[in-house]
Design an enzyme around this catalytic site. Structure first.
Site: not given
Ligand code: PNW
Length: 483
Positions: A26, A46, A59, A84, A130, A175-176, A319, A386
């Site tokens: 990112q 790409h 890129d 992080r 990630h 990550n996730e 979130y 996050e």
């Molecule tokens: C995170 N949801 O992903 C990622 O770890 C980051 O790379 C990303 O930029 C950030 O959130 C913001 O999007 C998520 O659906 C993906 O709740 C999905 C969800 C939340 C976070």
């Protein structure tokens, strides 16, 4: 809907740490520089640019491959306790394999960052994965669908501990996994964007990611932790699932949602196996669909023992919140994970929106998910890895972001003091605006704004920088806080 009435005036506990997060693909750019290999995000952006908003790609992105000194200066200015960030696997191992050779400039890049962080008294928290899998591992091995990737990942992890572990006290393996597997191998919303075997591939992916995580955990635990004394775990994401009513069926459906999203990965690492509700539901549906065994792979007894306990804390990305209502099981047909779960998900239209279709501002969800994790997983140490808010950009006076951070942290204080949840850190996503996956540069999560049309990629502080700085100084959310 509930709202936070007043901002909590209590001080964060002594030792509580604040940080910000980024991820390699990112922010780094330099996608093919100095020997870096191609990864699945380079490849996808790409080869299928139309999948990405404005056909953008990473890129160059924030050009952090060249501007890391500026980035550390921003971190210093913010006054964060930790940073992080993630390693680009293919920058270190261009083919993904140890035997393919180590790319020295890639190693030097991360060493330089670690040196600068150390000079500035900022602790690193490193994520090994990630989402940017080396492309050859996808193309030739089948990525997270092949058991072979487990060993290949373990070798990469060992190398990372070897190279950087003397200076890192916090490690994240993945990550996730929910995003990696559900979006990467079912909905197609993330690389490698495979969607032709719904209800099957994502669970194989989850299985391989869990095994890979456990392998890396054990390598660290046995070979490195005794001398390096760090902690290692995984980062799991989920919305809070609020029952749509007090009806027992809605309460059950909300719990099931949390089990299918968070429990899928947390239950194995804490309790040793998949949540019973997943085993039962996926097993039953698989039989009805004519499969000879469950689409959810099974761990052997040995694997259960080996995965159980592979966490030194729990990383939580949180979130937003959804409302969940019970629904009749969806009829048998083509399999999918959402049919396996069978709930009805919605939002409350009074919730404040953001630039991301999935992100609604629901501060009280933070307290509830933290308390749920405490109660469901034996009161672990929790680090919020996050949390953040997106707008569409062009807003330096980002009072909505400030408000989001203030209210979510206020809710977190309630979790800490009123529910006695052991939360030890909070990470704002993100240090700066960056490549937001399929959304390209259209959704901005940064505390610093980045001008992506200027070749210098200048960073400019938004108002939230000053706000976050003040929290870091006072360790509370109001001007006068109680001790
Ligand atoms: C995170 N949801 O992903 C990622 O770890 C980051 O790379 C990303 O930029 C950030 O959130 C913001 O999007 C998520 O659906 C993906 O709740 C999905 C969800 C939340 C976070």
């Amino acid at each position: 809907s509930q709202t936070t009435l007043a901002v909590d005036n209590r001080k964060f506990p002594a030792g509580f740490k604040f940080g910000v997060a980024t991820a390699s693909y990112q922010i780094e750019g330099g996608w093919d520089e100095d020997g870096k290999g191609e990864n699945i995000w380079d490849h996808l952006t790409h080869v299928s640019p139309d999948l990405i908003n404005h056909q953008s790609n990473g890129d160059i992105s924030c050009d952090s491959y060249h501007k890391y000194k500026t980035d550390v200066a921003l971190l210093k200015e913010l006054g964060v306790d930790f940073y992080r960030f993630s390693l680009s696997w293919s920058r270190i191992l261009p083919t993904g394999y140890i035997d393919g050779g180590i790319n020295e400039p890639g190693v030097a890049y991360y060493e330089n960052i670690l040196d600068l962080l150390e000079e500035n008294g900022i602790e690193p928290m490193i994520t090994l994965y990630h989402w940017d899998l080396p492309q050859p591992l996808h193309e030739n091995v089948g990525g997270w669908l092949n058991e072979t990737t487990v060993d290949i990942f373990a070798n990469y992890a060992r190398l990372a501990f070897d190279l950087f572990g003397d200076r890192v006290k916090y490690w994240v393996t993945f990550n996730e996994p929910l995003s990696i597997c559900q979006q990467g191998y079912e909905t197609g919303g993330k690389a490698p964007a495979i969607s032709d075997n719904p209800g099957v591939d994502l669970y194989i992916c989850g299985h391989m990611v869990l095994k890979s995580h456990a392998a890396a955990y054990h390598i660290y635990d046995k070979e490195y932790k005794p001398k390096q004394k760090g902690k290692i775990s995984i980062v799991i994401n989920t919305n809070w699932a609020e029952p749509g009513s007090d009806d027992a069926k809605d309460v059950e459906a909300a719990e099931r949602t949390l089990q299918f999203r968070f429990g899928w990965f947390a239950n194995p690492i804490v309790h040793g196996n998949y949540p019973q509700v997943m085993i039962d539901r996926i097993g039953n549906r698989s039989v009805q669909e004519g499969f000879t065994q469950s689409r959810l792979p099974q761990f052997t007894d040995e694997e259960v023992e080996s995965i159980k306990g592979t966490y030194d804390y729990i990383g939580l990305n949180h979130y937003s919140t959804s409302l969940i209502k019970w629904r009749e099981d969806i009829e048998i047909g083509e399999p999918s994970s959402s049919k396996d779960m069978s709930v009805q998900e919605s939002i409350d239209f009074s919730w404040e929106t953001s630039a991301s279709y999935w992100l609604f501002v629901v501060p009280w969800g933070m307290r509830k998910i933290s308390k749920w994790v405490k109660d469901t997983y034996n009161n672990p140490e929790i680090i919020i890895t996050e949390n953040g808010y997106s707008d569409a950009g062009g807003i330096l006076d980002d009072d909505r972001r400030i408000n989001y951070i203030r209210e979510y942290l206020s809710s977190l204080l309630e979790a800490i003091y009123d529910d006695e949840v052991n939360v030890t850190g909070y990470t704002a996503w993100s240090l700066m605006d960056n490549f937001e996956w399929f959304r390209g540069y259209a959704e901005k999560f940064g505390l610093y704004s980045v001008n992506f049309t200027d070749p210098e990629r200048p960073r400019t502080p938004k108002a939230s920088v000053d706000y976050y700085k003040s929290i870091l100084t006072t360790r509370c959310l109001v001007e006068e806080c109680t001790e």
